[in-house]
Each structure stands twice: as structure tokens, then as C-alpha cells.
Design a protein around this motif. Structure first.
Motif, short mmCIF file in Angstrom:
data_model
loop_
_atom_site.label_atom_id
_atom_site.label_comp_id
_atom_site.label_asym_id
_atom_site.label_seq_id
_atom_site.Cartn_x
_atom_site.Cartn_y
_atom_site.Cartn_z
N ASP A 64 -1.60 -6.13 6.58
CA ASP A 64 -2.29 -5.25 7.52
C ASP A 64 -3.24 -6.00 8.46
N ARG A 90 0.46 -7.40 11.36
CA ARG A 90 0.76 -6.77 12.64
C ARG A 90 0.75 -7.89 13.68
N TYR A 126 5.40 -3.59 10.04
CA TYR A 126 5.10 -3.35 11.45
C TYR A 126 6.13 -4.07 12.32
#
Length: 265
Positions: A113, A136, A163
């Protein structure tokens, strides 16, 4: 070119510079300029030699322009399409070393994350691995690199990554405040692999690193590079002066080093 030969090339040039006396006469300046041009040509031949070595292990093709390499990182097979047309479309040892470092040090560098920016992403291998490790990712490079970069990213992350990695054009040192204004664009990590070799963009590269890794940003910079030329050593000194840096990993035989850095207050 053999790795030992590359190392010898750097040390010889470094030693020669220490003992060189500069002749200020017009003839002496011409000789100095000629030596500089010869060194640039030699450095380009080193890079071209590495590229040709990679061509020899590729599968034969009609034009010998494209090659494929396969890797296994983060529990996935990764297939990378390369091109002989530009250095930016080849996989260099610094990228592989940094991928291995990230996979083997997930507690130290937890990418889950996290917002990650890669500058000089090239074929996208490093951005792919970061994506598979949960980051990400925004992968950047020159406009003519982006097509192959996008192809490799989507091919290897679709249905695998948390992602979808993003792709953006970025020319080092140009349009930074316009295209990536601070603090709108902040990242937990900035990655750079084998971005330092003999080119005319080293000042712009350092400016770009400073732009994204600035005081108060809490951004960590990870830079991996194979030492090839005298310019690599000079850039490293400027890098150390600009950031709080630590050598976190080294492959002496391959002359690859990985630095972890944060902005100086």
C-alpha cells in the motif's frame, strides 16, 4: 565486456586523473578536449558492448531488434520485452539487484500500500516487482520509452497486483513543478536503477531526485547502479553530499551498489 575489464577501466581512469597535469596552452587545451572526447567514445562503447552481449543470449529474430527475458520474483514468472533501439529498453544489472533486494528485505522495505515512483523505469522490471509486492506504482521515463514500458507493466501485473501501475512521461530536471508539483505528488519511495552512466543528464537526474525526496517529505530513495565509468563515481559523491545515504547492499564482483537515502534537513 567482462566485469573485471569494466572495473579496470574505471580504476585506470581514476588513477590517471590524480596524476594528470593540465597544460593551459592552446595546444594543451586541444589535447585535453580530445582526451575527453575519446573517453566519452570509450564509455559509449562499454555500454554498447554490454547491450551486444545481451543480444547474443536472445532468441533469434528477423531483425534482431527485440528480445525477451524471464524472471521469477514475488512468486510470479515475469516476462520482459526488451529492445536494442535504446539503452532505456534493456534490463541492466542494477535493476535485477534492486528487485532481489526488495524481495529479500520485505520487513525492512515494506511496500504494501505504499506509493512508489520509479524514475528511468526502462523496461519496467523494477516497477513490476514493486507492484507485485503491493505498492501503488508510478513508472516514469522518456516519451519514446513509454510504449514498451506500458506493454511490460500490463502484461505482468494484470490480475496479479493490488493496484494497476501508472505510467507517466518524465524528463529529468524538466517540468518538475509543472508536471509533478509538490506537495500534490508525494511518494513513500523513489526507485532508480542503473540511471547513472555516461550521458549529459546527470545534473537533471540529481535535481529530479531532490525534487521528489526533499526535507519534510519522509520519502526514501533507493538507488542501485553498476559502476562503469569515472562519471559514476563523481555522481556518487554528489549524491552523498545531497542526501543522508547508506550503502545497504553490494555485489563486489558485479560492481553493483544499492544506496538508501533520505533528504538532509
Amino acid at each position: 565486456m567482462e566485469r573485471s575489464t569494466v572495473g579496470k577501466h574505471v580504476r585506470q581512469k581514476h588513477s590517471g586523473k590524480e596524476n594528470k597535469k593540465i597544460d593551459e596552452t592552446p595546444n594543451g587545451k586541444q589535447q585535453m578536449e580530445q582526451r575527453t572526447k575519446d573517453e566519452v567514445l570509450t564509455d559509449h562503447r562499454v555500454m554498447a558492448g554490454e547491450a551486444l552481449d545481451k543480444r547474443n543470449i536472445w532468441e533469434p529474430s528477423v531483425y534482431y531488434a527485440l528480445g525477451k527475458e524471464s524472471f521469477f520474483f514475488a512468486g510470479h514468472n515475469i516476462s520482459i520485452r526488451e529492445s536494442m533501439d535504446t539503452y532505456g529498453a534493456l534490463i541492466w544489472p542494477g535493476a535485477i539487484a534492486l528487485c532481489q533486494f526488495l524481495e529479500n528485505n520485505q520487513q525492512q522495505v515494506n511496500l504494501m500500500d505504499k506509493a512508489v515512483l520509479e524514475i528511468g523505469a526502462g523496461t519496467g522490471l523494477l516497477s513490476i516487482v514493486a507492484s507485485l509486492l503491493g505498492a501503488r506504482v508510478t513508472a516514469t521515463d522518456l516519451p519514446d520509452i513509454l510504449s514498451n514500458l506500458t506493454f511490460n507493466l500490463l502484461r505482468n501485473t494484470k490480475g496479479r497486483a493490488h493496484y494497476t501501475p501508472q505510467v507517466a512521461a518524465l524528463t529529468w530536471g524538466q517540468g518538475l513543478e509543472r508536471d509533478f508539483p509538490y506537495p500534490s505528488y508525494q511518494y513513500d519511495y523513489v526507485f532508480a536503477a542503473d540511471v547513472v552512466y555516461h550521458h549529459n543528464c546527470l545534473e537533471g537526474l540529481l535535481e529530479t531526485m531532490r525534487h521528489f525526496c526533499r526535507p519534510g517529505s519522509r520519502t526514501t530513495l533507493l538507488w542501485a547502479n553498476k559502476v562503469r565509468f569515472q562519471t559514476d563515481l563523481g555522481f556518487t559523491e554528489c549524491f552523498k553530499s545531497s542526501f543522508n545515504s547508506t550503502l545497504v547492499f553490494e555485489l563486489p564482483q558485479q560492481e553493483v551498489r544499492i544506496y538508501k537515502a533520505t533528504a538532509k534537513d
